[in-house]
Design a protein around this motif. Structure first.
Motif, PDB file in Angstrom:
ATOM      1  N   LYS A 411       0.808  -1.215   0.000  1.00 54.04           N
ATOM      2  CA  LYS A 411       0.000   0.000   0.000  1.00 54.04           C
ATOM      3  C   LYS A 411       0.840   1.264   0.000  1.00 54.04           C
ATOM      4  O   LYS A 411       0.333   2.356  -0.266  1.00 54.04           O
ATOM      5  CB  LYS A 411      -0.922   0.004   1.228  1.00 54.04           C
ATOM      6  N   VAL A 412       2.131   1.121   0.305  1.00 58.16           N
ATOM      7  CA  VAL A 412       3.003   2.297   0.394  1.00 58.16           C
ATOM      8  C   VAL A 412       3.793   2.437  -0.905  1.00 58.16           C
ATOM      9  O   VAL A 412       4.549   1.537  -1.272  1.00 58.16           O
ATOM     10  CB  VAL A 412       3.981   2.171   1.580  1.00 58.16           C
ATOM     11  N   PRO A 413       3.639   3.550  -1.638  1.00 56.95           N
ATOM     12  CA  PRO A 413       4.392   3.737  -2.885  1.00 56.95           C
ATOM     13  C   PRO A 413       5.857   4.024  -2.595  1.00 56.95           C
ATOM     14  O   PRO A 413       6.209   4.581  -1.557  1.00 56.95           O
ATOM     15  CB  PRO A 413       3.704   4.938  -3.535  1.00 56.95           C
ATOM     16  N   ILE A 414       6.728   3.643  -3.535  1.00 57.50           N
ATOM     17  CA  ILE A 414       8.148   3.957  -3.382  1.00 57.50           C
ATOM     18  C   ILE A 414       8.444   5.372  -3.866  1.00 57.50           C
ATOM     19  O   ILE A 414       9.443   5.979  -3.470  1.00 57.50           O
ATOM     20  CB  ILE A 414       9.019   2.936  -4.137  1.00 57.50           C
ATOM     21  N   LYS A 415       7.608   5.881  -4.742  1.00 58.13           N
ATOM     22  CA  LYS A 415       7.734   7.251  -5.238  1.00 58.13           C
ATOM     23  C   LYS A 415       6.336   7.856  -5.346  1.00 58.13           C
ATOM     24  O   LYS A 415       5.415   7.168  -5.780  1.00 58.13           O
ATOM     25  CB  LYS A 415       8.410   7.280  -6.613  1.00 58.13           C
ATOM     26  N   PRO A 416       6.169   9.119  -4.994  1.00 57.00           N
ATOM     27  CA  PRO A 416       7.164   9.963  -4.327  1.00 57.00           C
ATOM     28  C   PRO A 416       7.270   9.629  -2.837  1.00 57.00           C
ATOM     29  O   PRO A 416       6.284   9.274  -2.207  1.00 57.00           O
ATOM     30  CB  PRO A 416       6.604  11.366  -4.526  1.00 57.00           C
ATOM     31  N   ASN A 417       8.452   9.757  -2.314  1.00 52.79           N
ATOM     32  CA  ASN A 417       8.701   9.550  -0.888  1.00 52.79           C
ATOM     33  C   ASN A 417       8.426  10.880  -0.181  1.00 52.79           C
ATOM     34  O   ASN A 417       9.263  11.779  -0.163  1.00 52.79           O
ATOM     35  CB  ASN A 417      10.146   9.094  -0.660  1.00 52.79           C
ATOM     36  N   LYS A 418       7.233  11.007   0.382  1.00 53.60           N
ATOM     37  CA  LYS A 418       6.803  12.305   0.908  1.00 53.60           C
ATOM     38  C   LYS A 418       7.711  12.815   2.018  1.00 53.60           C
ATOM     39  O   LYS A 418       8.123  13.975   2.012  1.00 53.60           O
ATOM     40  CB  LYS A 418       5.361  12.197   1.408  1.00 53.60           C
ATOM     41  N   LYS A 419       8.019  11.963   2.965  1.00 55.07           N
ATOM     42  CA  LYS A 419       8.858  12.401   4.085  1.00 55.07           C
ATOM     43  C   LYS A 419      10.231  12.845   3.600  1.00 55.07           C
ATOM     44  O   LYS A 419      10.743  13.892   4.003  1.00 55.07           O
ATOM     45  CB  LYS A 419       8.996  11.268   5.111  1.00 55.07           C
ATOM     46  N   LEU A 420      10.827  12.023   2.723  1.00 48.74           N
ATOM     47  CA  LEU A 420      12.155  12.355   2.214  1.00 48.74           C
ATOM     48  C   LEU A 420      12.113  13.639   1.391  1.00 48.74           C
ATOM     49  O   LEU A 420      12.987  14.506   1.528  1.00 48.74           O
ATOM     50  CB  LEU A 420      12.691  11.200   1.366  1.00 48.74           C
ATOM     51  N   ASN A 421      11.108  13.758   0.521  1.00 54.05           N
ATOM     52  CA  ASN A 421      11.014  14.950  -0.321  1.00 54.05           C
ATOM     53  C   ASN A 421      10.849  16.217   0.507  1.00 54.05           C
ATOM     54  O   ASN A 421      11.483  17.242   0.233  1.00 54.05           O
ATOM     55  CB  ASN A 421       9.844  14.816  -1.300  1.00 54.05           C
ATOM     56  N   LEU A 422       9.970  16.155   1.523  1.00 53.04           N
ATOM     57  CA  LEU A 422       9.759  17.334   2.360  1.00 53.04           C
ATOM     58  C   LEU A 422      11.015  17.680   3.150  1.00 53.04           C
ATOM     59  O   LEU A 422      11.358  18.854   3.311  1.00 53.04           O
ATOM     60  CB  LEU A 422       8.576  17.098   3.305  1.00 53.04           C
ATOM     61  N   MET A 423      11.690  16.655   3.633  1.00 50.25           N
ATOM     62  CA  MET A 423      12.930  16.898   4.368  1.00 50.25           C
ATOM     63  C   MET A 423      13.975  17.535   3.450  1.00 50.25           C
ATOM     64  O   MET A 423      14.649  18.503   3.830  1.00 50.25           O
ATOM     65  CB  MET A 423      13.465  15.593   4.950  1.00 50.25           C
ATOM     66  N   LEU A 424      14.096  17.001   2.228  1.00 44.69           N
ATOM     67  CA  LEU A 424      15.035  17.578   1.273  1.00 44.69           C
ATOM     68  C   LEU A 424      14.620  18.985   0.865  1.00 44.69           C
ATOM     69  O   LEU A 424      15.470  19.855   0.642  1.00 44.69           O
ATOM     70  CB  LEU A 424      15.135  16.685   0.028  1.00 44.69           C
ATOM     71  N   GLY A 425      13.287  19.214   0.765  1.00 42.44           N
ATOM     72  CA  GLY A 425      12.795  20.551   0.444  1.00 42.44           C
ATOM     73  C   GLY A 425      13.204  21.561   1.497  1.00 42.44           C
ATOM     74  O   GLY A 425      13.622  22.684   1.178  1.00 42.44           O
ATOM     75  N   VAL A 426      13.094  21.148   2.768  1.00 42.42           N
ATOM     76  CA  VAL A 426      13.494  22.038   3.863  1.00 42.42           C
ATOM     77  C   VAL A 426      15.006  22.291   3.813  1.00 42.42           C
ATOM     78  O   VAL A 426      15.468  23.434   3.932  1.00 42.42           O
ATOM     79  CB  VAL A 426      13.094  21.420   5.224  1.00 42.42           C
ATOM     80  N   ILE A 427      15.778  21.212   3.622  1.00 43.18           N
ATOM     81  CA  ILE A 427      17.245  21.343   3.611  1.00 43.18           C
ATOM     82  C   ILE A 427      17.704  22.209   2.438  1.00 43.18           C
ATOM     83  O   ILE A 427      18.458  23.177   2.611  1.00 43.18           O
ATOM     84  CB  ILE A 427      17.903  19.955   3.560  1.00 43.18           C
ATOM     85  N   PHE A 428      17.224  21.853   1.234  1.00 49.48           N
ATOM     86  CA  PHE A 428      17.661  22.608   0.061  1.00 49.48           C
ATOM     87  C   PHE A 428      17.094  24.024   0.064  1.00 49.48           C
ATOM     88  O   PHE A 428      17.740  24.948  -0.433  1.00 49.48           O
ATOM     89  CB  PHE A 428      17.254  21.875  -1.219  1.00 49.48           C
ATOM     90  N   GLY A 429      15.886  24.193   0.613  1.00 49.44           N
ATOM     91  CA  GLY A 429      15.329  25.538   0.739  1.00 49.44           C
ATOM     92  C   GLY A 429      16.201  26.416   1.608  1.00 49.44           C
ATOM     93  O   GLY A 429      16.475  27.578   1.279  1.00 49.44           O
ATOM     94  N   ALA A 430      16.659  25.835   2.729  1.00 49.44           N
ATOM     95  CA  ALA A 430      17.540  26.593   3.628  1.00 49.44           C
ATOM     96  C   ALA A 430      18.882  26.893   2.965  1.00 49.44           C
ATOM     97  O   ALA A 430      19.403  28.016   3.038  1.00 49.44           O
ATOM     98  CB  ALA A 430      17.749  25.812   4.921  1.00 49.44           C
ATOM     99  N   ILE A 431      19.428  25.870   2.276  1.00 42.92           N
ATOM    100  CA  ILE A 431      20.721  26.071   1.607  1.00 42.92           C
ATOM    101  C   ILE A 431      20.612  27.126   0.514  1.00 42.92           C
ATOM    102  O   ILE A 431      21.445  28.038   0.410  1.00 42.92           O
ATOM    103  CB  ILE A 431      21.232  24.737   1.026  1.00 42.92           C
ATOM    104  N   LEU A 432      19.562  27.012  -0.316  1.00 36.89           N
ATOM    105  CA  LEU A 432      19.379  27.987  -1.398  1.00 36.89           C
ATOM    106  C   LEU A 432      19.107  29.379  -0.851  1.00 36.89           C
ATOM    107  O   LEU A 432      19.583  30.377  -1.402  1.00 36.89           O
ATOM    108  CB  LEU A 432      18.240  27.535  -2.314  1.00 36.89           C
TER     109      LEU A 432
END
Length: 695
Positions: A411-432
């Motif tokens: 029942k759990v899709p491999i893509k998109p990985n919501k938790k990972l994407n949001l975490m990366l969004g926060v990290i890259f948002g801060a870096i950018l």
């Protein structure tokens, strides 16, 4: 003074550009959220299979060495990646009526290969087969179809050798049956014509011996053909793998190998002769001979393998074809032994046939017919028996691929990985965001504060002079916030090099109209407040202004000294400020840089240093002309005047580079015309002195 950039400096930039940081962070995070929740979901289903060792398939007509050709787990992964397995999987999906969109494409097998992945579990014979789809059902269907197709493909591959032997036997049986019927008919006709019912006992024995020889010879020939059929199958695989070692296998001819071949031939011949004499297979003599045959054969195979495998390793040390070559070696040795054995059979058989030719005519004619019939009967029985055994083997052959787990729903899709994407969004948002802040600060048009100077140019700020509506010369003794700013500059000059006090100072800027002449004049004034004898020298030989500032005529000046038209003592002027003297520029020359870099200039500087405590040189901007660079190398230090909120950072960088190129000692920067909001403390500082003055 500390010239390094501290952590607080970076925090200052971030705080100053906080809206840029926040905007980029929010845009990146929102874009990540939109992408994450709008991207189609991708599911993965995993099935696992294990590759087991191949089962041995043998018959009365085979050599007992029919097994899976290659036992290498990497080869099975390549089979799974093949288009043949993909096409078989597509066929199975169509048979099961799966409504998958890619099945209607022109090349569904190509698409299927992109919708699956193969993973080999380390240190095991287990393979993971992953199906990837836009629904959990699609992923499960693809994974299981790949498993079933893989097993079928492997089973077809295994059965191929058995089918070839079966086809060979199927062709031979009718031929031998026809020969048997024909020999029986000829015997019947002969007996009817000659009225001979049977042969004498001694003739029967002779015929029996020859028949036994024929049986062994024909059996040996049939075995040889079967082995050759199997050999051709394996050699085709070796050719497909682009290994050209068949000739090396057949041409191994070192002495020990030749001797072992001879021993094997003699032993097999002795074994056959005992069999002809009627000894049972369990007879001690035959058992001993059989043991010797196996030992000799093993030794021969071992020695031949060493030679050929060395050649393979030399050409391709990582080759996975050793198992295949070993099997070919065993079969070729078997064929060679049978060939030698048959040659001996023919020699012995010829001796018995010569005895047969000495019989009376009637028995001589009947004996060969009986012999031929018996041989055909034995061959027919052997072929039929072998064919039945091969059919049983074919029906009982199973794949060596065992399913551990079939793919199940997830029942759990491999893509998109919501938790990972949001975490990366926060990290890259801060870096950018932070990167954007630093880039904006770096490419910003002008310098605003002393921190900007420290961060971008790594230079100390000797003082920040507040902006006033009408900047004038300081009074000789005044208490104001501007006066205190210059006193701070005076203090910094004094402490800039305690071991070797600064006496000659060059004041320049990066571009015109930054107030460098006023700054140079006021520095001279605050230095006189210490009771020091100060000389202001106007070496801006392009736009001199100091004479006008102090209300002195610019008739003669430094150009007259450098051209030896006047002595320095005769052209120095006193000003209204006590202890402050002025050396004007004089007439504007056509070659300012050459005059400032002349030897006469060096002599003048030495003389002035003997007679004054401080000498301040006002030169043109360091970017436009080379005057500042030429003169700076002759003096104790350089101060660069920068106008806040106006001077371009690139201009300051160029000025700094021009000065550093001649190894000028840059003492620091004076930030001029700083708005009150950018100079913390000056408002209260000014109020303090104002209230003191009023009191």
């Amino acid at each position: 003074m500390d010239k390094g950039i501290s952590f607080q400096d970076y925090l200052y930039i971030i705080f100053a550009k906080k809206w840029i940081v926040l905007s980029i962070f929010l845009v990146t995070l929102i874009a990540t959220i939109i992408y994450t929740f709008s991207t189609p979901k991708i599911y993965k289903a995993t099935a696992t299979v294990m590759i087991e060792p191949g089962n041995i398939v043998s018959s009365s007509f085979s050599t007992g060495r029919f097994s899976y050709p290659i036992v290498n787990i990497q080869n099975y992964c390549e089979i799974l990646n093949s288009k043949a397995v993909a096409k078989r999987a597509v066929d199975k999906l169509k048979e099961d009526d799966f409504n998958l969109s890619f099945l209607n494409q022109p090349e569904p097998a190509e698409t299927l290969l992109l919708m699956r992945s193969i993973k080999l579990v380390m240190d095991s014979d287990v393979i993971e087969i992953n199906g990837i789809g836009r629904s959990t059902g699609e992923a499960v269907a693809i994974a299981n179809a790949m498993v079933d197709a893989f097993m079928e493909e492997q089973l077809v591959f295994i059965r191929k050798g058995i089918v070839e032997q079966s086809d060979f036997l199927k062709i031979q049986i009718p031929k031998v049956q026809f020969d048997l019927e024909e020999s029986e008919r000829e015997i019947k006709d002969f007996k009817e014509r000659t009225k001979i019912i049977s042969l004498r006992d001694e003739v029967k024995v002779l015929v029996e011996v020859l028949a036994n020889f024929d049986e062994l010879y024909n059996s040996s020939l049939a075995t040889k053909k079967s082995i050759q059929s199997r050999l051709a199958f394996l050699e085709n695989q070796l050719t497909e793998q682009k290994l050209d070692f068949i000739s090396e296998i057949t041409e191994v001819s070192i002495p020990c190998v030749i001797e072992l071949r001879k021993q094997l031939t003699f032993l097999k011949t002795d074994y056959s002769l005992y069999m002809v004499q009627g000894l049972s297979e369990n007879d001690p003599k035959l058992l001993d001979l059989n043991e010797s045959i196996e030992k000799t054969k093993s030794k021969l195979i071992e020695e031949t393998k060493k030679i050929v495998n060395e050649q393979i390793s030399y050409v391709d040390p990582l080759s996975s074809s050793h198992d295949l070559v070993d099997k070919i070696l065993e079969l070729k040795i078997e064929v060679s032994a049978i060939k030698s054995e048959n040659e001996v059979f023919l020699e012995i058989k010829k001796k018995y046939e010569d005895k047969l030719y000495s019989l009376p005519l009637s028995e001589f004619k009947l004996a060969p017919l009986e012999r031929e019939r018996r041989g055909n009967a034995i061959a027919y029985e052997l072929l039929v028996k072998s064919y039945k055994e091969m059919q049983v083997s074919k029906a009982g052959t199973v794949s060596n691929v065992r399913i551990i787990d079939r793919a199940g729903t997830s029942k759990v899709p491999i893509k998109p990985n919501k938790k990972l994407n949001l975490m990366l969004g926060v990290i890259f948002g801060a870096i950018l965001g932070l990167g954007g802040a630093f880039i904006a600060d770096y490419v910003g048009a002008s310098v605003k504060t002393s921190k900007d100077v420290k961060i971008h140019f790594n230079l100390p700020v000797f003082g920040s002079i507040p902006k006033v509506s009408n900047p004038n010369l300081l009074e000789h003794s005044g208490n104001s916030h501007i006066s205190e700013a210059y006193k701070e500059i005076r203090t910094n000059i004094g402490f800039s090099n305690p071991d070797c006090p600064i006496k000659t100072i060059l004041v320049t800027s990066s571009v015109p109209r930054e107030g460098k002449s006023t700054v140079a004049s006021n520095i001279g004034i605050v230095l006189t407040q210490l009771g020091k004898e100060v000389l202001l020298v106007d070496v801006d030989l392009r736009r001199p202004v100091l004479a006008k500032v102090f209300g002195i005529e610019n008739k003669k000046g430094i150009t007259d000294i450098l051209t030896k038209k006047a002595n320095w003592t005769s052209v120095i002027n006193s000003t209204k400020i006590e202890n402050l003297n002025l050396l004007t520029s004089g007439k504007i020359p056509p070659n300012p840089s050459e005059l400032l870099g002349s030897q006469q200039m060096d002599v003048l500087i030495k003389e002035l240093k003997k007679n004054f405590d401080y000498i301040i040189f006002d030169v043109p901007p360091a970017v436009n002309v080379t005057d500042a660079a030429v003169l700076s190398s002759k003096l104790d230090g350089v101060l660069i005047v920068v106008e806040a909120n106006k001077t371009n950072k690139l201009a300051i960088s160029r000025a700094k580079e021009n000065l550093e190129r001649v190894n000028a000692k840059i003492l620091g920067v004076i930030l001029n015309k700083v708005p009150a909001g950018y100079t913390p403390g000056y408002n209260s500082y000014y109020r303090y002195y104002t209230s003191e003055k009023e009191a």
